[in-house]
Each structure stands twice: as C-alpha cells, then as structure tokens.
Design a protein around this motif. Structure first.
Motif, short mmCIF file in Angstrom:
data_model
loop_
_atom_site.label_atom_id
_atom_site.label_comp_id
_atom_site.label_asym_id
_atom_site.label_seq_id
_atom_site.Cartn_x
_atom_site.Cartn_y
_atom_site.Cartn_z
N VAL A 1 6.03 11.18 -48.14
CA VAL A 1 4.58 11.30 -48.29
C VAL A 1 4.02 10.09 -49.03
N LEU A 2 4.68 9.67 -50.10
CA LEU A 2 4.20 8.52 -50.86
C LEU A 2 4.30 7.24 -50.04
N LEU B 1 1.59 2.98 -47.04
CA LEU B 1 1.57 2.21 -45.80
C LEU B 1 0.21 2.31 -45.11
N VAL B 2 -0.28 3.53 -44.95
CA VAL B 2 -1.57 3.73 -44.29
C VAL B 2 -2.69 3.09 -45.12
N ALA B 3 -2.61 3.20 -46.44
CA ALA B 3 -3.63 2.59 -47.30
C ALA B 3 -3.64 1.08 -47.12
N GLY B 4 -2.46 0.48 -47.03
CA GLY B 4 -2.39 -0.96 -46.82
C GLY B 4 -2.97 -1.38 -45.48
N VAL B 5 -2.64 -0.63 -44.42
CA VAL B 5 -3.18 -0.94 -43.09
C VAL B 5 -4.70 -0.77 -43.09
N ARG C 1 0.00 11.04 -60.04
CA ARG C 1 -1.44 10.76 -59.98
C ARG C 1 -2.04 10.67 -61.38
N ASP C 2 -1.69 11.63 -62.22
CA ASP C 2 -2.25 11.64 -63.57
C ASP C 2 -1.88 10.37 -64.34
N LEU C 3 -0.63 9.93 -64.18
CA LEU C 3 -0.19 8.72 -64.87
C LEU C 3 -0.95 7.49 -64.38
N PHE C 4 -0.92 7.28 -63.06
CA PHE C 4 -1.52 6.05 -62.53
C PHE C 4 -3.05 6.09 -62.54
N ALA C 5 -3.64 7.30 -62.46
CA ALA C 5 -5.10 7.38 -62.58
C ALA C 5 -5.52 7.00 -63.99
N ALA C 6 -4.74 7.43 -64.99
CA ALA C 6 -5.03 7.03 -66.37
C ALA C 6 -4.92 5.51 -66.51
N VAL C 7 -3.91 4.92 -65.88
CA VAL C 7 -3.76 3.47 -65.89
C VAL C 7 -4.97 2.80 -65.25
N PHE C 8 -5.48 3.41 -64.18
CA PHE C 8 -6.65 2.84 -63.50
C PHE C 8 -7.86 2.80 -64.43
N GLY D 1 -0.75 -0.96 -60.92
CA GLY D 1 -0.78 0.46 -61.21
C GLY D 1 -2.14 1.08 -60.98
N ALA D 2 -3.20 0.32 -61.28
CA ALA D 2 -4.55 0.81 -61.04
C ALA D 2 -4.81 1.03 -59.55
N GLU D 3 -4.32 0.11 -58.70
CA GLU D 3 -4.46 0.27 -57.25
C GLU D 3 -3.75 1.54 -56.79
N ILE D 4 -2.55 1.77 -57.29
CA ILE D 4 -1.80 2.98 -56.94
C ILE D 4 -2.55 4.22 -57.43
N GLY D 5 -3.18 4.11 -58.61
CA GLY D 5 -3.94 5.23 -59.14
C GLY D 5 -5.07 5.66 -58.23
N VAL D 6 -5.81 4.69 -57.69
CA VAL D 6 -6.90 5.01 -56.76
C VAL D 6 -6.35 5.68 -55.51
#
Length: 430
Positions: A222-223, A228-232, A267-274, A61-66
C-alpha cells in the motif's frame, strides 16, 4: 560521519520534542498543530537554534507527511459514499466555497499578491481542518447528533474539491499557460472519474489484489503503491496529494481497515514533521507584521464558516440548536490550509507567515466556537425575546437533534479522520 552524527542528534531531538509537545497538547485539550508550528518557528531560519543538519531529511519527511495525510483521508471513504455526498451536499459545498474562499481571494488582491496569490489564499481560508473537527466532536460527545452527518457532508465536499483545486493551483504556481492549466484540470477530473468508476465497479478486485494476511506485506504494497502513484501524479502536474487521495478511495473493506491501522502511526509521525517543516521555512520575524490581516481574516471567516454550517444544517432539516453547533464546529482550519500554503510559498513567500498566523488563531478558536456558538446564540435570542436559539421547532420535538441517530460509515470512523491529536489520558476513540 560527523554529518551523520549531527543528523541523528537533531532528528532524535526533533522527534522527542514532538512527542513531548503532543502530550502537552493532549493534557490541555488542544490540537498539537499550533504547537508543532511554533516549534518549527523556534528552530527554523531566524529562530532560536536553526536545525541545519536535518533540514533536507525534514523536507523529504514533510512530502511523505502530505502524501500519508491524503492517503488516510481517502481510506476513510468508499466511492459510493463520495458519490452520495456529491448528490446530496453539493449546494452546501457551493455556499461553503463562496462564503469562505472569497475573503481569502479578496485579501490577497488587496495585499497586491496577484491572481496566483489570490487562488492560494482562497484555499487557505476555505478548507476546514478535518483532524481538529474530528477530535472536537469526539471530545464533546456529538458523534451521534443529527447535525453530524451535515458536518461530514461539508468536509467530504471540501475533500473532493481538493482533487480539482490542487492540480489547478499547482499548474498556476508552475506558471503554465491557460492551455496547460486546462490540461492539468482535465487530467485531474479524468483521474478522479476513472478511480471512482473502478472503485464502484471493481473495488473488490482492486482490494483483493492488494490484500495480504501478512501486515508487513500489506504495509509495503500500500505504501509503495501510494508513493509511486503520487510521484506519477506530480510528474503529470496533478499533485502528489491528489494521487495519494485517489489510492485511498480505490481501496475498501478489510484492506482499507488494515492499511489504516498500519499507516496511522506513520501518518502521525510524518504529518507532525510536515507541520514542523512549514514552521522551519517561515521566519518568525515575518509574523508580527501580518498578525492584523491574519486576525481580520480569522474573524471574517469564523462568521462565514458558522453561516455555512447553519445553512447546511437548516437545509437538512436540523433544528436551530443543531444548526448553530454545526456552524461553530466547522470553524477550525489546520492541515489542509498549511498544505496549500506550503505549495504556494515558493512562488509567493508572503503567504507563509500569514497562513501560519491564520492557522494558529483558528486552530485554537475552532474548539471554542464548537462549544460556545450555540449557547451564545441561544442567549442572544432569549434577550431579543424570540427564544429561537434554544428550541427545535424545525424537527418538531424539543432537543431532538441532540439525540443519537444511526451512524453512517464515515461517521463511525470519524474519530480517526485526519485526527493528529493525541488522546487525553484515559480516553480513546470508539
């Protein structure tokens, strides 16, 4: 089944706790970031109640937050706005880098962390918190002030610099050779240039290809594209965060606006997790020994950021009061400092505690300097008999820079720019 039950209980407790902490932060007028970090410290390794079952999920979740932080940041700007900022604000960006990255680099070398630690801590002290700054400016009613475009320009330059800095730091952390690091930098610069070119020349076609009248389809496309682009990008040693940022830049118009509305809650959820995960990975016992160097760094970089804002506003022709306001507003550090420290902590574990303490100090001090730097400067000038802190001779009319001016596109959207802070009761961004 038992593991799944423990995961659900821990995860539910964490999310509920974040919600309550966020509401408390909104009530007392603070950014929730320091409270998220404190929550992570309390429940991480060495804390009160370690969270073991949900640790792996929290890491993902932290990775997704970034990724979502940088995607939403990219959606705030069009390619033309970024190019314009590059042309007009690059001297201020250079001064910002020299004044604020140098203290972090010097401190790391004094502490014996070596070149990699120096580059990492330089980034921690360099980048201001867009989210905290956006919230403070909105709360103080300064979105229409003459210094606001200057502040935005400095923030945009920092955001663009991240596209170069993060790949370079990632390569250094991976221990690649000079040739490998140079290749990563060339790839990053090429990717940024290509995206800007495509967005300028064919932005409408890209947005049309992604566009959908169905919110569900737009969210998924979009997500999915961003992840996908982030992983590449990460596979190419460019940084997942930069890949997400470039996707945001490439989208514009109604697509960007629609994606922003759909993705902001995520974003708010996963950024908080980050932020919680970063706190979880830091042992609270490691913080007291670094409080003194963190406090010294905070004091030094408070003054260097004030100097940065003053220089940038003076260069733009803003009067003395606006210059001091610009400087005080830029002091807060937050999400990007933690992102950088999060990347570096695996290679240099000592950066985690000092970055946590540093951000905790400045995310609280930042709103105070934004409010009080100009009045304090005016009083000092009055005592000296100069009176320069309260006048506006640079713009010819007393108080002129405090009057609302026409807002640029990113300025109109400032309230949502990386803003992780819940709204106080009865208020909302316009």
């Amino acid at each position: 089944m038992h593991d799944t039950t423990a995961l659900l209980v821990e995860l539910g407790a964490v999310i509920l706790g974040l919600g309550l902490v966020g509401r408390l932060a909104g009530r007392i007028g603070l950014s929730p970031i320091p409270l998220y970090l404190l929550a992570g410290l309390a429940f991480g390794h060495g804390g009160l109640i370690p969270l073991d079952a949900s640790e792996e999920f929290t890491m993902v979740g932290a990775e997704i937050g970034v990724i979502l932080l940088l995607l939403l940041l990219g959606l705030e700007y069009s390619a033309s706005e970024l190019v314009t900022s590059l042309k007009t604000q690059y001297p201020s960006g250079a001064v910002d880098f020299v004044l604020n990255a140098t203290p972090g680099a010097v401190a790391a070398l004094i502490l014996g962390w070596g070149p990699v630690g120096a580059v990492a801590l330089a980034g921690v002290t360099w980048i201001s918190s867009s989210g905290v700054i956006a919230k403070v400016m909105t709360d103080l009613g300064r979105l229409g002030n003459r210094e606001t475009p200057v502040i935005l320009g400095v923030l945009v330059m920092e955001d663009l610099a991240m596209a170069i800095y993060l790949p370079l730091l990632t390569a250094m952390l991976a221990g690649v050779s000079l040739a490998g690091g140079s290749l990563a930098l060339v790839i990053a610069l090429g990717a940024v240039g290509l995206v800007l070119y495509l967005a300028l020349r064919h932005g409408r076609l890209i947005s049309r290809a992604v566009s959908s009248d169905n919110p569900e389809m737009l969210l998924l496309v979009v997500l999915g594209l961003t992840v996908l682009v982030a992983g590449v990008a990460q596979q190419l040693q460019v940084s997942a965060a930069v890949g997400a940022f470039l996707v945001g830049i490439a989208l514009s118009g109604e697509v960007a606006e629609g994606a922003r509305k759909l993705l902001t809650p995520l974003r708010d959820l996963f950024a908080a997790v980050f932020f919680v995960f970063f706190g979880l990975s830091t042992n609270p016992a490691d913080i007291p020994p670094v409080l003194l160097p963190a406090a010294l760094l905070a004091i030094i970089t408070t003054f260097t950021k004030i100097g940065t804002g003053y220089y940038a506003a003076r260069r733009a022709g803003v009067g003395p009061r606006g210059r001091w306001r610009a400087g005080g507003t830029l002091v807060a550090r937050g999400e990007f400092s933690i992102v950088i420290a999060g990347l570096a902590v695996a290679t240099e574990p000592r950066i985690g505690p000092i970055a946590t303490a540093y951000v905790l100090i400045l995310v609280i001090v930042g709103p105070l300097t934004a409010r009080w730097t100009q009045p304090i400067a005016a009083k000092i000038e009055a005592r000296r008999g100069g009176g320069g802190g309260g006048g506006d001779k640079a713009v010819g009319v007393s108080g002129a820079e405090a009057e609302p001016v026409a807002k640029s596109a990113p300025e109109r959207r400032l309230g949502s720019h990386d803003d992780l802070t819940p709204e106080p009761a009865g208020e909302k961004h316009e």
